[in-house]
Motif scaffolding. Structure first.
Motif, mmCIF file in Angstrom:
data_model
loop_
_atom_site.group_PDB
_atom_site.id
_atom_site.type_symbol
_atom_site.label_atom_id
_atom_site.label_comp_id
_atom_site.label_asym_id
_atom_site.label_seq_id
_atom_site.Cartn_x
_atom_site.Cartn_y
_atom_site.Cartn_z
ATOM 1 N N LEU A 1 0.913 -0.943 0.069
ATOM 2 C CA LEU A 1 -0.011 0.079 0.155
ATOM 3 C C LEU A 1 0.831 1.016 0.122
ATOM 4 C CD1 LEU A 1 -3.190 -0.019 0.744
ATOM 5 C CD2 LEU A 1 -2.656 0.674 2.462
ATOM 6 N N ALA B 1 -10.089 -2.189 -1.052
ATOM 7 C CA ALA B 1 -10.922 -0.131 -0.589
ATOM 8 C C ALA B 1 -10.085 0.241 1.047
ATOM 9 C CB ALA B 1 -12.068 -0.288 -0.924
ATOM 10 N N PRO C 1 -8.080 -1.100 3.614
ATOM 11 C CA PRO C 1 -6.613 -1.748 4.417
ATOM 12 C C PRO C 1 -6.754 -2.020 5.541
ATOM 13 C CG PRO C 1 -5.802 0.461 3.541
ATOM 14 C CD PRO C 1 -7.787 0.357 2.718
ATOM 15 N N VAL C 2 -7.901 -0.769 6.668
ATOM 16 C CA VAL C 2 -7.468 -1.400 8.169
ATOM 17 C C VAL C 2 -8.205 -1.700 8.546
ATOM 18 C CG1 VAL C 2 -7.848 0.383 9.921
ATOM 19 C CG2 VAL C 2 -7.224 1.584 8.043
ATOM 20 N N PRO D 1 -4.417 3.142 13.217
ATOM 21 C CA PRO D 1 -5.081 2.914 12.384
ATOM 22 C C PRO D 1 -6.330 3.000 12.023
ATOM 23 C CG PRO D 1 -3.466 1.541 11.756
ATOM 24 C CD PRO D 1 -3.335 1.985 13.968
ATOM 25 N N ASP E 1 -15.082 3.621 23.839
ATOM 26 C CA ASP E 1 -15.477 2.503 22.570
ATOM 27 C C ASP E 1 -15.232 1.933 24.002
ATOM 28 O OD1 ASP E 1 -16.107 2.989 20.604
ATOM 29 O OD2 ASP E 1 -14.332 2.501 19.697
ATOM 30 N N ARG F 1 -18.590 1.020 24.117
ATOM 31 C CA ARG F 1 -19.004 -0.473 23.645
ATOM 32 C C ARG F 1 -19.139 -2.088 24.269
ATOM 33 N NH1 ARG F 1 -21.934 3.537 21.358
ATOM 34 N NH2 ARG F 1 -20.448 5.019 21.463
ATOM 35 N N CYS G 1 -22.006 5.017 4.949
ATOM 36 C CA CYS G 1 -22.463 4.101 5.934
ATOM 37 C C CYS G 1 -22.583 3.929 7.144
ATOM 38 C CB CYS G 1 -20.991 2.940 5.207
ATOM 39 S SG CYS G 1 -22.337 1.249 5.890
ATOM 40 N N VAL G 2 -23.124 3.764 7.984
ATOM 41 C CA VAL G 2 -23.741 3.004 8.643
ATOM 42 C C VAL G 2 -22.992 2.893 9.832
ATOM 43 C CG1 VAL G 2 -25.199 1.277 9.328
ATOM 44 C CG2 VAL G 2 -25.836 2.714 10.520
ATOM 45 N N GLU G 3 -21.814 2.055 9.266
ATOM 46 C CA GLU G 3 -20.930 1.204 9.378
ATOM 47 C C GLU G 3 -19.453 2.275 10.095
ATOM 48 O OE1 GLU G 3 -21.457 -2.929 7.659
ATOM 49 O OE2 GLU G 3 -19.903 -0.865 6.590
ATOM 50 N N TRP H 1 -18.025 4.079 7.929
ATOM 51 C CA TRP H 1 -16.977 4.698 6.512
ATOM 52 C C TRP H 1 -17.587 4.823 6.244
ATOM 53 C CZ3 TRP H 1 -19.114 2.620 2.161
ATOM 54 C CH2 TRP H 1 -19.935 1.735 2.857
ATOM 55 N N TRP I 1 -21.226 1.847 18.612
ATOM 56 C CA TRP I 1 -20.356 2.884 17.900
ATOM 57 C C TRP I 1 -20.737 3.631 17.703
ATOM 58 C CZ3 TRP I 1 -22.020 -1.456 15.096
ATOM 59 C CH2 TRP I 1 -22.355 -1.123 13.196
ATOM 60 N N SER I 2 -19.942 4.093 18.180
ATOM 61 C CA SER I 2 -20.274 5.856 17.372
ATOM 62 C C SER I 2 -20.221 6.465 16.043
ATOM 63 C CB SER I 2 -18.394 7.016 18.511
ATOM 64 O OG SER I 2 -18.527 8.032 17.874
ATOM 65 N N ARG J 1 -14.421 6.693 8.885
ATOM 66 C CA ARG J 1 -12.825 7.063 8.335
ATOM 67 C C ARG J 1 -12.968 6.685 6.543
ATOM 68 N NH1 ARG J 1 -10.894 1.770 8.110
ATOM 69 N NH2 ARG J 1 -13.723 0.712 8.267
ATOM 70 N N ILE K 1 -12.635 5.791 3.423
ATOM 71 C CA ILE K 1 -12.230 5.219 2.423
ATOM 72 C C ILE K 1 -11.338 5.422 1.446
ATOM 73 C CG2 ILE K 1 -12.429 3.352 0.320
ATOM 74 C CD1 ILE K 1 -13.377 2.514 2.906
ATOM 75 N N GLY L 1 -5.985 6.046 2.941
ATOM 76 C CA GLY L 1 -4.776 5.651 3.927
ATOM 77 C C GLY L 1 -4.434 4.754 5.083
ATOM 78 N N PHE L 2 -3.673 4.291 5.094
ATOM 79 C CA PHE L 2 -3.828 3.042 6.307
ATOM 80 C C PHE L 2 -3.510 3.540 7.515
ATOM 81 C CE2 PHE L 2 -1.920 -0.014 9.805
ATOM 82 C CZ PHE L 2 -2.682 -1.282 9.343
ATOM 83 N N PHE L 3 -2.882 5.139 7.282
ATOM 84 C CA PHE L 3 -2.575 5.533 8.884
ATOM 85 C C PHE L 3 -2.833 7.372 8.993
ATOM 86 C CE2 PHE L 3 1.496 2.447 7.779
ATOM 87 C CZ PHE L 3 0.867 1.904 9.497
ATOM 88 N N LYS M 1 -6.244 10.221 9.220
ATOM 89 C CA LYS M 1 -7.346 10.185 10.642
ATOM 90 C C LYS M 1 -8.644 10.038 9.935
ATOM 91 C CE LYS M 1 -7.138 13.458 13.482
ATOM 92 N NZ LYS M 1 -6.057 13.226 14.674
ATOM 93 N N ARG M 2 -8.703 9.554 11.231
ATOM 94 C CA ARG M 2 -10.547 9.714 10.925
ATOM 95 C C ARG M 2 -11.293 11.875 10.655
ATOM 96 N NH1 ARG M 2 -12.489 4.599 13.555
ATOM 97 N NH2 ARG M 2 -15.359 5.087 12.930
#
Lengths: 224, 314
Positions: free
Chosen positions: A35, A49, A51-52, A110, A122, A126, B132-134, B136, B272-273, B278, B280, B283-285, B287-288
């Motif tokens: 990545l 799409a 990766p985290v 991440p 959380d 949660r 999405c409700v999840e 992302w 969940w909050s 996130r 899409i 990238g991997f690192f 920030k939200r």
């Protein structure tokens, strides 16, 4: 060249198991490196799409897999009569702890972006995160006391302490069950395997108790 | 070859449209069959390009997600519950020919061919946020037309207070419908004023082409201020009703999914909050991102819910 069973475990089986336990890490790490452009992209290292979420899932499920395999060692030993299998158990357990830590770290960084406010909320609010976090905390004393030194020092209490693995595995599977949206088929598979592994112990325990009652007073307590 | 991002200048903006379309038709006629046959085995048939104009006024300026991201990360349980499942499995869906039934409290009712439903509507591209409700999110360039324009044509009666959307029910085309743990078919609904809102889109395409199957071909809903699950895919029935319908996720988990499903950072999902998301492709690192009230469309839609307790009507 023929090796004694003892050396076969030390020189062949344990190193092979060590490498096998590292495969999921290699998979996830390869994906993250690809990545970042540090590895050529290839289908194997394509984390998709999101990766985290993918990496969180890889290390999380590896934790559960290793916990269940660890719990399968004793029944397998009893079924096959192969006492040497016990030599593989510590490595499996310590790797389960290693992947649980990785799972938590991917969640902290991440996934949550080290937003400590959100993370604290959380863990407190949660239920499924509370469960997972509790299981992780319970794994810490087991990992610390996994060495020969601690086994000697704790004697009988060591085995008692390490029975914590049962509630840990239950919490782990529950943690997974609770976070899926609707399709519980996969958590159900984990729960079924866990139920068989724990049920086996319960059954053995009852058998033993019945036997002890019959032949009282017991001369030598059967070891688990 | 898949288009990765919208070009700044479209061929249609340079060449007069009629010429452009004629040329396209000619090329399609000459090469169509051949090009489709030349695709590697297992590849989905090429998606036809659509004729549309760009609606900049109702589009966000953020960079859209790639076609790969939008078409390989989907919640479409009719094809499996993993996000990658729909892209893998949705080839069994046959979006052509397609018909849509109009039912309930409307003067115009019956079964219509999709082409007849689409004919009077000019297509436009709108780049919408998707949440999405999840927790992302994405940014997606849809092609479609306002649902309200279509609703008017069916002349709903004064009794029509809600519009209900039903997804196709056909286990041969949607293999996961064989699994029993879901009350198929998928049903969603909007209040009439939500359905008539100018932002509410009937989408038939994305990135300038017909919808890929996994994104809800050939016809899907897109109300961008609501969580993704509100937007029914592969719609076969539109029904006008007086009473508020039960939507699928609300039936499954009433404490977790409400009827309104408005994006709201202040009302958490029980597990969940919803305060952040996130994005899409970040990238991997990365920030939200902060989640915005009504997914950033508060100026346009907040008035629909004036005086309502959004904690109760989530």
């Amino acid at each position: 060249m023929t090796l004694t069973v003892d050396r076969r475990y030390r020189l062949v089986y344990k190193p092979l198991l060590f490498i096998a336990c590292l495969i999921p890490l290699g998979w996830a790490l390869g994906g993250v490196l690809a990545l970042g452009g540090l590895l050529p992209s290839m289908p194997l290292f394509d984390l998709g799409a999101d990766p985290v979420r993918k990496v969180l899932g890889i290390v999380g499920k590896t934790t559960l897999n290793l916990l269940l395999i660890t719990l399968a060692v004793t029944p397998l030993r009893q079924l096959t009569g192969n006492g040497y299998l016990i030599r593989l158990r510590r490595m499996l357990g310590v790797f389960a702890f290693f992947y649980a830590c990785l799972h938590f770290m991917v969640y902290l960084g991440p996934f949550q972006g080290f937003s400590w406010d959100a993370i604290t909320k959380d863990i407190v609010k949660r239920p499924y995160i509370t469960l997972g976090f509790t299981a992780l905390l319970m794994l810490v004393p087991l990992a610390i006391t996994s060495t020969n030194g601690w086994m000697r020092r704790l004697k009988k209490r060591w085995q008692k302490l390490h029975r914590l693995i049962y509630p840990i595995a239950i919490l782990g599977v529950w943690h997974y069950w609770w976070q899926v949206k609707q399709d519980i088929r996969e958590p159900l598979i984990y729960a079924t395997i866990l139920a068989v592994l724990l049920g086996w112990r319960l059954w053995r325990w009852q058998q033993r108790r019945a036997a002890t009652l019959k032949s009282a007073p017991p001369t030598a307590r059967e070891r688990t | 070859m898949l288009i990765r991002r919208t070009p700044d200048i479209r061929p249609s903006e340079i060449t007069p449209e009629a010429v452009f379309l004629d040329r396209r038709r000619l090329i399609a006629g000459l090469l169509g069959a051949g090009a489709a046959a030349a695709l590697p085995a297992g590849e989905a048939p090429a998606l036809a390009a659509l004729k549309y104009t760009r609606n900049a006024k109702l589009s966000v300026t953020e960079k859209p997600n790639t076609f790969e991201e939008i078409t390989n990360y989907n919640n479409f349980y009719e094809f499996g519950t993993d996000k990658e499942d729909p892209a893998r499995n949705a080839h069994t869906l046959r979006p052509k020919p397609w018909s849509v039934e109009i039912a309930g409290e409307a003067e115009v009712r019956g079964k219509f061919n999709l082409e007849d439903i689409l004919k009077p509507h000019a297509l436009e591209e709108r780049i919408y946020r998707f949440r999405c409700v999840e927790a992302w999110s994405m940014v997606i360039p849809w092609v479609g037309f306002p649902l309200g324009d279509m609703v008017k044509r069916f002349k709903p009666t004064s009794k029509a207070k809600y519009v209900e959307f039903t997804t196709l029910l056909d286990p041969r085309q949607m293999p996961e419908q064989r699994s029993a743990n879901f009350p198929w078919p998928y049903v969603e609904a909007l209040r009439m004023d939500e359905a008539m809102h100018p932002l509410t889109l009937m989408a038939v395409g994305l990135y300038g082409r017909e919808l890929p199957n996994q994104n809800g071909a050939p016809l899907r809903l897109m109300a961008p201020w609501k969580y993704g699950f509100k937007n029914a895919k592969s719609i076969v029935r539109i029904r006008f009703v007086e009473k508020q319908p039960r939507n699928t996720w609300n039936v499954l988990a009433p404490d977790e999914y409400g009827f309104y499903a408005n994006v709201n950072p202040k009302v958490d999902h029980p597990r969940w909050s919803q305060a952040s998301e996130r994005h899409i492709g970040d990238g991997f690192f990365a920030k939200r991102r902060e989640t915005l009230m009504f997914n950033g469309y508060a100026d346009q839609v907040a008035s629909l819910y004036q005086g309502m307790d959004l904690r109760r009507y989530f």
